[in-house]
Design a protein around this motif. Structure first.
Motif, mmCIF file in Angstrom:
data_model
loop_
_atom_site.group_PDB
_atom_site.id
_atom_site.type_symbol
_atom_site.label_atom_id
_atom_site.label_comp_id
_atom_site.label_asym_id
_atom_site.label_seq_id
_atom_site.Cartn_x
_atom_site.Cartn_y
_atom_site.Cartn_z
ATOM 1 N N LYS A 1 -0.452 -0.566 4.741
ATOM 2 C CA LYS A 1 1.516 -0.718 5.145
ATOM 3 C C LYS A 1 0.860 -2.173 4.934
ATOM 4 C CE LYS A 1 3.987 -1.298 9.996
ATOM 5 N NZ LYS A 1 3.832 -0.579 10.315
ATOM 6 N N ASN A 2 0.332 -2.327 5.776
ATOM 7 C CA ASN A 2 -0.304 -4.213 5.163
ATOM 8 C C ASN A 2 -0.117 -4.668 3.667
ATOM 9 O OD1 ASN A 2 -0.209 -4.765 7.587
ATOM 10 N ND2 ASN A 2 -3.079 -5.060 8.209
ATOM 11 N N TYR A 3 -0.401 -4.184 2.975
ATOM 12 C CA TYR A 3 -0.761 -4.039 1.347
ATOM 13 C C TYR A 3 1.090 -4.397 0.798
ATOM 14 C CZ TYR A 3 -1.579 -4.299 -3.418
ATOM 15 O OH TYR A 3 -1.287 -3.671 -4.965
ATOM 16 N N VAL A 4 1.283 -2.784 1.334
ATOM 17 C CA VAL A 4 2.995 -3.063 0.717
ATOM 18 C C VAL A 4 3.359 -4.112 1.703
ATOM 19 C CG1 VAL A 4 5.098 -0.991 1.243
ATOM 20 C CG2 VAL A 4 2.715 -0.123 0.358
ATOM 21 N N ARG A 5 3.356 -4.398 2.574
ATOM 22 C CA ARG A 5 4.216 -5.453 3.433
ATOM 23 C C ARG A 5 3.989 -7.143 2.602
ATOM 24 N NH1 ARG A 5 2.638 -6.235 9.409
ATOM 25 N NH2 ARG A 5 3.575 -3.731 9.034
ATOM 26 N N HIS A 6 3.039 -7.452 2.009
ATOM 27 C CA HIS A 6 2.566 -8.281 1.540
ATOM 28 C C HIS A 6 1.711 -8.325 -0.331
ATOM 29 C CE1 HIS A 6 1.950 -10.034 5.701
ATOM 30 N NE2 HIS A 6 1.336 -8.998 6.016
ATOM 31 N N LYS A 7 1.739 -7.427 -0.702
ATOM 32 C CA LYS A 7 2.234 -7.293 -1.986
ATOM 33 C C LYS A 7 0.379 -8.014 -2.505
ATOM 34 C CE LYS A 7 5.904 -5.312 -2.785
ATOM 35 N NZ LYS A 7 5.255 -4.063 -3.095
ATOM 36 N N ALA A 8 -0.883 -8.013 -1.416
ATOM 37 C CA ALA A 8 -2.017 -8.649 -1.432
ATOM 38 C C ALA A 8 -2.739 -7.990 -0.411
ATOM 39 C CB ALA A 8 -1.955 -10.382 -1.829
ATOM 40 N N ILE A 9 -4.151 -7.721 -0.593
ATOM 41 C CA ILE A 9 -4.864 -7.490 0.441
ATOM 42 C C ILE A 9 -6.302 -8.281 0.336
ATOM 43 C CG2 ILE A 9 -6.515 -5.683 -1.094
ATOM 44 C CD1 ILE A 9 -6.761 -4.261 0.654
ATOM 45 N N GLU A 10 -6.540 -9.586 1.907
ATOM 46 C CA GLU A 10 -7.563 -9.977 1.712
ATOM 47 C C GLU A 10 -8.841 -9.241 0.701
ATOM 48 O OE1 GLU A 10 -8.130 -12.004 5.161
ATOM 49 O OE2 GLU A 10 -5.860 -13.150 5.252
ATOM 50 N N ASN A 11 -10.092 -10.646 0.801
ATOM 51 C CA ASN A 11 -10.754 -10.398 0.645
ATOM 52 C C ASN A 11 -12.021 -9.030 1.425
ATOM 53 O OD1 ASN A 11 -10.239 -11.375 -2.292
ATOM 54 N ND2 ASN A 11 -12.132 -12.536 -1.400
ATOM 55 N N LEU A 12 -11.486 -9.429 2.853
ATOM 56 C CA LEU A 12 -12.614 -9.362 4.135
ATOM 57 C C LEU A 12 -11.714 -7.637 3.959
ATOM 58 C CD1 LEU A 12 -14.360 -8.903 5.906
ATOM 59 C CD2 LEU A 12 -12.806 -10.731 7.653
ATOM 60 N N ASP A 13 -10.900 -6.960 4.482
ATOM 61 C CA ASP A 13 -9.488 -6.127 4.146
ATOM 62 C C ASP A 13 -10.155 -5.431 2.981
ATOM 63 O OD1 ASP A 13 -9.098 -7.446 6.427
ATOM 64 O OD2 ASP A 13 -6.745 -7.310 5.844
ATOM 65 N N LEU A 14 -10.204 -5.679 1.553
ATOM 66 C CA LEU A 14 -10.392 -4.672 0.780
ATOM 67 C C LEU A 14 -12.508 -3.871 0.919
ATOM 68 C CD1 LEU A 14 -10.041 -3.684 -1.990
ATOM 69 C CD2 LEU A 14 -10.882 -5.200 -3.128
ATOM 70 N N LEU A 15 -13.338 -5.033 1.809
ATOM 71 C CA LEU A 15 -14.371 -4.607 1.601
ATOM 72 C C LEU A 15 -14.137 -3.844 2.690
ATOM 73 C CD1 LEU A 15 -16.573 -8.135 0.931
ATOM 74 C CD2 LEU A 15 -16.023 -5.419 -0.815
ATOM 75 N N LEU A 16 -13.864 -3.467 3.973
ATOM 76 C CA LEU A 16 -13.708 -2.828 4.944
ATOM 77 C C LEU A 16 -12.816 -1.630 4.365
ATOM 78 C CD1 LEU A 16 -12.658 -5.024 8.546
ATOM 79 C CD2 LEU A 16 -15.047 -4.327 7.122
ATOM 80 N N LEU A 17 -12.571 -1.422 3.924
ATOM 81 C CA LEU A 17 -11.256 -0.351 3.229
ATOM 82 C C LEU A 17 -12.146 0.633 2.796
ATOM 83 C CD1 LEU A 17 -9.033 1.286 2.839
ATOM 84 C CD2 LEU A 17 -8.419 -0.525 0.758
ATOM 85 N N HIS A 18 -13.340 -0.565 1.843
ATOM 86 C CA HIS A 18 -14.353 0.541 1.258
ATOM 87 C C HIS A 18 -15.792 0.803 1.833
ATOM 88 C CE1 HIS A 18 -15.970 0.817 -3.317
ATOM 89 N NE2 HIS A 18 -16.660 1.342 -2.066
ATOM 90 N N PHE A 19 -15.275 0.490 2.584
ATOM 91 C CA PHE A 19 -16.259 0.468 4.376
ATOM 92 C C PHE A 19 -16.509 1.781 4.304
ATOM 93 C CE2 PHE A 19 -18.770 -0.332 8.528
ATOM 94 C CZ PHE A 19 -19.421 -0.292 7.744
ATOM 95 N N THR A 20 -14.792 1.582 5.075
ATOM 96 C CA THR A 20 -13.910 3.110 6.148
ATOM 97 C C THR A 20 -14.030 4.278 5.118
ATOM 98 O OG1 THR A 20 -12.699 1.402 7.147
ATOM 99 C CG2 THR A 20 -11.789 3.994 7.001
ATOM 100 N N ILE A 21 -13.579 4.123 3.753
ATOM 101 C CA ILE A 21 -13.857 5.447 2.897
ATOM 102 C C ILE A 21 -15.375 5.770 2.306
ATOM 103 C CG2 ILE A 21 -13.375 6.387 0.617
ATOM 104 C CD1 ILE A 21 -10.942 4.237 0.135
ATOM 105 N N SER A 22 -16.283 5.613 2.627
ATOM 106 C CA SER A 22 -17.296 6.042 2.798
ATOM 107 C C SER A 22 -17.562 6.167 3.846
ATOM 108 C CB SER A 22 -18.211 4.708 2.678
ATOM 109 O OG SER A 22 -17.749 3.717 1.204
ATOM 110 N N ASN A 23 -17.455 6.173 4.818
ATOM 111 C CA ASN A 23 -18.145 6.814 6.354
ATOM 112 C C ASN A 23 -16.594 7.214 6.321
ATOM 113 O OD1 ASN A 23 -19.671 4.869 7.781
ATOM 114 N ND2 ASN A 23 -18.425 3.426 7.185
ATOM 115 N N ILE A 24 -15.958 7.945 6.275
ATOM 116 C CA ILE A 24 -14.949 8.650 5.573
ATOM 117 C C ILE A 24 -15.528 10.169 5.334
ATOM 118 C CG2 ILE A 24 -12.415 9.562 5.341
ATOM 119 C CD1 ILE A 24 -11.333 6.865 6.246
ATOM 120 N N ILE A 25 -16.259 9.344 4.599
ATOM 121 C CA ILE A 25 -16.962 10.941 3.197
ATOM 122 C C ILE A 25 -17.879 11.707 3.755
ATOM 123 C CG2 ILE A 25 -17.829 11.724 0.824
ATOM 124 C CD1 ILE A 25 -16.069 9.100 0.050
#
Length: 339
Positions: A62-86
């Motif tokens: 939602k934040n990416y669609v709103r701002h058309k960008a994602i912070e470095n920290l958010d990108l890494l936490l997104l990556h971390f989140t996907i790994s943990n969901i798997i």
């Protein structure tokens, strides 16, 4: 590397050569504990972790669609989140406990590969997250470190590195008897002893050293005058630092049990029911850590926390509005006075 013959190894609970009634009582007691832990994990931790992970994904997208960008920290936490969901999804293999999943050696090796990929990936992307926060604390370093300004490149390097580690672990599981069925864990019992040694070294030892190094620099080095106070920095990024403590604690227990299992293999011993019970508990603790990490991100990471607060405020407004709806009142007719 010489091949190992691991056909002799088996779980103590599968060894029917009991010598005393006490051993039978031990196996029943251990299986009861494992079964209860499994039901607790499936009933409470899995739904909580998956819901938290889904909410995190929704917030970041939602934040990416709103701002058309994602912070470095958010990108890494997104990556971390996907790994943990798997990892949480792969943890459904424990649903058969106190028995084990029955699969061929090949299928078990494939499951182990994906499990190790998620495990290594979450470890190293988290170390990268700590490094990003360290560089945020010391702006002059950030200016000289061009890699941190290209987080997608960093994530690509981590993915390549963890793929190579997971492939190495798949080889160390063993290349024989792929067609035979076996009792399968995500860290297979029949894996060569080198499997656990490599996993401890590259999946826990090196990441732990890097985390300690990051914390040492963070606490020992004086920050520039324009940088925020250390307490404020830690409060701002509380999610990352709380997760660091949680992962080290849970994964230390798990990895120590892996090393203990390796020692038994080298002694040509299958261990006792107590050893098997503790290893199962350590595995559950590892999966619980994945669920807890997602809940921590959801509750402490500012974009996620702010979104939750907005949802709660909307729900309160709706509740307040419903409570203040005008309820029509029926007034009794006035009695006519006597003339």
């Amino acid at each position: 590397m010489a091949s190992h013959n691991m056909t002799w190894i088996s779980y103590p609970s599968k060894n029917l050569a009991f010598t005393s009634p006490e051993e039978i009582e031990d196996i029943i007691a251990s299986q009861n504990i494992i079964s209860r832990l499994m039901h607790c994990y499936i009933a409470f931790f899995v739904p909580t972790g998956l819901i938290a992970g889904l909410c995190i994904l929704i917030v970041f997208i939602k934040n990416y669609v709103r701002h058309k960008a994602i912070e470095n920290l958010d990108l890494l936490l997104l990556h971390f989140t996907i790994s943990n969901i798997i990892m949480i999804l792969l943890s459904f293999t424990v649903i058969t406990r106190p028995d084990y999943l029955t699969a061929t050696h090949l299928t078990c090796n494939v499951l182990s590969f994906f499990f190790n990929f998620s495990y290594f990936n979450s470890q190293y992307v988290f170390v990268l997250t700590l490094l990003i926060l360290l560089l945020k604390r010391f702006p002059p370093w950030t200016a000289h470190c061009k890699a941190t300004q290209r987080p997608i490149l960093c994530v690509g390097i981590v993915l390549t590195y963890t793929f190579c580690l997971s492939l190495t672990e798949a080889v160390l599981v063993g290349t024989d008897n792929y067609h035979l069925e076996t009792d399968c864990q995500l860290d297979p019992l029949f894996a060569w002893p080198e499997y656990e040694i490599v996993k401890f070294t590259f999946g826990f030892g090196i990441p732990l050293f890097l985390q300690i190094l990051c914390f040492t620099v963070l606490l020992a080095k004086a920050a520039p005058a324009e940088a925020p106070a250390l307490q404020q920095h830690i409060r701002t990024y509380a999610a990352v630092y709380v997760i660091s403590v949680t992962t080290v604690t849970c994964r230390l227990f798990y990895n120590l049990m892996l090393l203990f299992r390796t020692a038994l293999k080298l002694q040509k011993s299958t261990g006792t029911m107590k050893n098997e019970l503790v290893m199962n508990i350590a595995e559950m603790v590892l999966f619980c850590e994945s669920c807890a990490s997602l809940v921590i991100i959801l509750c402490f990471h500012k974009p996620c926390k702010d979104e939750i607060l907005k949802v709660i405020q909307k729900c309160r407004r709706k509740t307040t509005a419903n409570n203040h709806l005008e309820i029509p009142e029926t007034n009794a007719p006035h009695e006519s006075g006597s003339q």
